[in-house]
Write a protein that holds these residues in place. Structure first.
Motif, short mmCIF file in Angstrom:
data_model
loop_
_atom_site.label_atom_id
_atom_site.label_comp_id
_atom_site.label_asym_id
_atom_site.label_seq_id
_atom_site.Cartn_x
_atom_site.Cartn_y
_atom_site.Cartn_z
N ARG A 37 17.34 -60.37 -1.34
CA ARG A 37 17.68 -59.72 -2.43
C ARG A 37 19.43 -58.98 -2.44
NH1 ARG A 37 12.35 -58.56 -5.88
NH2 ARG A 37 11.30 -60.99 -5.80
N PRO A 38 20.51 -59.21 -2.82
CA PRO A 38 20.87 -58.17 -3.33
C PRO A 38 20.44 -56.27 -3.45
CG PRO A 38 21.60 -60.41 -3.87
CD PRO A 38 20.08 -60.28 -3.67
N VAL A 39 20.61 -55.93 -2.68
CA VAL A 39 20.92 -54.58 -3.30
C VAL A 39 20.90 -54.14 -4.67
CG1 VAL A 39 21.73 -53.10 -0.66
CG2 VAL A 39 22.52 -52.91 -3.18
N TRP A 40 20.11 -53.16 -5.31
CA TRP A 40 20.13 -52.46 -6.78
C TRP A 40 21.51 -53.54 -7.78
CZ3 TRP A 40 15.26 -53.58 -7.98
CH2 TRP A 40 14.35 -53.31 -7.51
N LYS A 41 21.75 -53.85 -8.84
CA LYS A 41 22.97 -53.76 -9.09
C LYS A 41 22.99 -52.06 -9.72
CE LYS A 41 25.52 -56.93 -12.67
NZ LYS A 41 25.56 -57.26 -13.58
N PRO A 42 24.45 -51.89 -9.57
CA PRO A 42 23.75 -50.63 -11.07
C PRO A 42 24.39 -50.55 -11.84
CG PRO A 42 25.88 -51.14 -8.82
CD PRO A 42 25.12 -51.60 -9.24
N LEU A 43 23.31 -49.48 -12.30
CA LEU A 43 22.75 -49.53 -13.68
C LEU A 43 24.19 -50.02 -14.75
CD1 LEU A 43 19.36 -47.86 -13.93
CD2 LEU A 43 20.01 -50.17 -13.73
N HIS A 44 24.67 -48.80 -14.73
CA HIS A 44 26.51 -48.73 -15.67
C HIS A 44 26.90 -50.16 -15.59
CE1 HIS A 44 28.25 -48.07 -11.19
NE2 HIS A 44 28.38 -48.51 -11.81
N LEU A 45 26.60 -50.89 -14.13
CA LEU A 45 27.26 -53.09 -14.82
C LEU A 45 26.50 -53.52 -15.55
CD1 LEU A 45 28.69 -53.49 -11.05
CD2 LEU A 45 29.71 -52.12 -13.07
N GLN A 46 25.00 -53.42 -15.69
CA GLN A 46 23.94 -54.00 -16.10
C GLN A 46 24.54 -54.33 -17.75
OE1 GLN A 46 21.52 -55.73 -15.00
NE2 GLN A 46 21.01 -54.48 -13.39
N PRO A 47 24.74 -55.74 -18.57
CA PRO A 47 24.50 -55.52 -19.74
C PRO A 47 24.20 -54.91 -20.73
CG PRO A 47 24.08 -57.03 -18.30
CD PRO A 47 23.79 -56.89 -17.04
N LEU A 48 22.92 -54.84 -20.21
CA LEU A 48 22.40 -53.68 -21.40
C LEU A 48 23.03 -52.54 -21.63
CD1 LEU A 48 19.44 -52.63 -22.72
CD2 LEU A 48 18.16 -52.59 -20.93
N TYR A 49 23.46 -51.66 -19.99
CA TYR A 49 23.96 -50.51 -20.64
C TYR A 49 25.78 -50.56 -20.10
CZ TYR A 49 19.37 -48.39 -19.72
OH TYR A 49 18.00 -48.97 -20.40
N ALA A 50 26.03 -51.32 -21.05
CA ALA A 50 27.57 -51.29 -20.02
C ALA A 50 28.40 -50.21 -20.97
CB ALA A 50 28.26 -52.55 -20.72
N ARG A 51 28.27 -49.62 -22.18
CA ARG A 51 28.17 -48.65 -22.90
C ARG A 51 27.85 -47.27 -22.38
NH1 ARG A 51 29.56 -52.07 -29.12
NH2 ARG A 51 30.38 -53.34 -28.81
N ALA A 52 26.85 -47.11 -22.07
CA ALA A 52 27.06 -46.11 -21.07
C ALA A 52 27.73 -45.34 -20.73
CB ALA A 52 25.03 -45.74 -20.52
#
Length: 405
Positions: free
Chosen positions: A346-361
C-alpha cells in the motif's frame, strides 16, 4: 420430421465447467496471497479464549478484561489502562474528557490515518494539520512551533500526536512546546506498541495515550483499543462513559450521554495471549525490515523509513520511498507489479490535509508529507511472514527496477 434442437442446457453446463477448470488452473498458477500485516495468533490466545468460554463470561467486561488492563499497564509503564472497543473510541473519550467542544482547535499530525482526526470532529472541534519531518516521518517540532506562534490569541485545546508506522515522534521538544503554550498532549500510539523513546515505551507522556488492536496491528484483539493514563480519576471517568454512563442505581439511570465502548471479555482474552508475545512480534518485524534493507538497499532511488536516534521502532510496517527521477520507476509501478504477483502493498498514508473530508481544514506546512505519500510504499511486514514469501516480495520489487540484478 422436425430437426432436433441443440441441447443448450448441456452446452451451458459445459461452458460453466470449462470456466471452472480455467479458474482452477489460474488459481494453481497464482501463488498464495501475501498480506500486508495479517493477524498472528497462537495457542495462548486459544487457551485464554477457551477459559473465557468455560467461565461463561462472554459479554463485555469480566476477568479477562481486568487482567488485560493490568498486564497492558505494566507492559507500557502506565498507572492505569482501560480496554475499549477501538483505538478511535479511546481517542474520542480522551478528547471528550479534555472538554473539546465547538470552536476549539486541535492540532493533529497530517501524515496519519483518518481516525487520528475524526474524533476531534465528533466533539465539534476543528483539526489543524501539521507537517512531518524527514528524520522520522513524524510530526516536525519546528512546524509545531510555527503553528503555535501563528495563533497567539487562540490557544489550541490539544495536540493529537501520531507515532507513525511504529516509530516515536521526537517527544522532548514537543512536550516542551506544549508546556510553554499550555497545550495538552494526547499520544496516538495506535501503531507504536512496543516502540520506545529514550528507552521508555511510548504512549505515557501526555494527558492520555491511545493504542489500537485492529486486525492489522502488531497485536490484535480482532477489534479493540486501550487508553492509558497516570490519572486514576480520568481512568474511572473513561470507564463510566464507555459503559453508557450508567449512574449507580438498582435500575438503569442515566444523567449524562454515554457510549458503548467497552471491550468484550472474549476479545480481551485474545489480547492477553497476544501481549505475552509482543517482544517476539517486534523482533520478527524488525527482522523483516533488516531483510528488506539487505536485499533492496542497493537499488537506486530507493530509501527506507529512517530510524531516529532518539528511540527504537517496532517496525510495524516496513516503509520505503522510491525517487522516480533516480530509480527509473515509481511507487505505483512497483505496487502494481506486487499486486500482479498476488502481494498486498500500500502507499503510505495520504496526508489528512489532502483528504476530501478535510480539504478546507487549516494546516501548517505539508510539503514533506505530500512527497512521502507520492513516493512511499509499505511492504508486507507481518510477524508471521514466511521467509519464502519475504524473498518473493523482494524479488518482485527488484525486478521492477530497470537494470537491477
Amino acid at each position: 420430421m422436425a430437426a432436433a434442437l441443440p441441447n443448450f442446457g448441456n452446452l451451458s453446463g459445459c461452458l460453466r465447467s470449462q470456466k471452472n477448470y480455467a479458474g482452477t488452473f489460474a488459481s494453481l498458477r497464482m501463488p498464495p496471497r501475501v498480506y500486508l500485516s495479517p493477524p498472528d495468533i497462537g495457542p495462548d490466545e486459544q487457551s485464554l479464549v477457551a477459559e473465557a468460554f468455560a467461565s461463561n463470561w462472554i459479554a463485555p467486561l469480566g476477568p479477562q478484561v481486568d487482567a488485560f488492563e493490568r498486564e497492558f499497564a505494566q507492559c507500557v509503564g502506565a498507572a492505569h489502562a482501560v480496554a475499549l472497543s477501538s483505538g478511535t473510541a479511546a481517542l474520542h473519550l480522551a478528547l471528550r474528557l479534555l472538554g473539546v467542544s465547538a470552536g476549539d482547535e486541535v492540532l493533529c499530525s497530517t501524515l496519519t490515518f483518518v481516525a487520528s482526526a475524526n474524533p476531534i470532529v465528533y466533539e465539534g472541534g476543528t483539526p489543524v494539520f501539521l507537517d512531518c519531518e524527514r528524520e522520522s516521518w513524524n510530526l516536525d517540532p519546528n512546524i509545531l512551533a510555527d503553528a503555535l506562534r501563528a495563533r497567539p490569541g487562540k490557544k489550541p485545546k490539544a495536540l493529537v500526536l501520531a507515532h507513525l508506522y511504529g516509530q516515536s515522534a521526537n517527544l522532548d521538544p514537543i512536550l516542551d512546546l506544549c508546556a510553554q503554550h499550555g497545550v495538552t498532549l494526547i499520544e496516538d500510539a495506535a501503531e507504536a506498541l512496543g516502540a520506545t523513546y529514550q528507552g521508555k515505551p511510548v504512549g505515557t507522556r501526555g494527558f492520555a495515550g491511545v493504542f489500537s488492536f485492529n486486525g492489522n496491528k502488531i497485536i490484535t484483539t480482532s477489534g479493540g483499543g486501550m487508553l492509558v493514563t497516570e490519572d486514576g480519576e480520568l481512568a474511572q471517568r473513561v470507564r463510566f462513559l464507555a459503559t453508557q454512563a450508567r449512574d449507580p442505581a438498582p435500575h438503569y439511570e442515566h444523567s449524562q450521554l454515554g457510549f458503548n465502548y467497552r471491550l468484550s471479555n472474549v476479545l480481551a482474552a485474545i489480547g492477553r495471549g497476544q501481549l505475552r508475545h509482543l517482544a517476539e512480534k517486534v523482533a520478527r518485524r524488525r527482522a523483516n525490515f533488516d531483510y528488506y534493507l539487505k536485499t533492496l538497499g542497493d537499488l537506486p532511488g530507493l530509501n527506507f523509513m529512517p530510524e531516529a536516534n532518539w528511540g527504537r521502532a517496532n517496525r510495524w510496517l516496513t516503509c520505503l520511498t522510491i525517487d522516480p527521477m533516480v530509480a527509473g520507476t515509481d511507487r505505483e509501478k512497483i505496487r502494481l507489479a506486487l499486486e500482479a504477483a498476488n502481494v498486498e502493498a500500500r502507499p503510505v498514508w495520504k496526508p489528512l490535509h489532502l483528504q476530501p473530508l478535510y480539504a478546507r481544514a487549516p494546516r501548517c506546512g505539508g510539503a514533506v508529507a505530500e512527497e512521502l505519500f507520492a513516493n512511499g510504499l509499505c511492504l508486507p511486514s507481518g510477524s508471521n511472514l514466511a521467509e519464502a514469501d519475504r524473498a518473493r516480495v523482494a524479488a518482485v520489487v527488484r525486478a521492477g527496477f530497470p537494470g537491477a540484478r
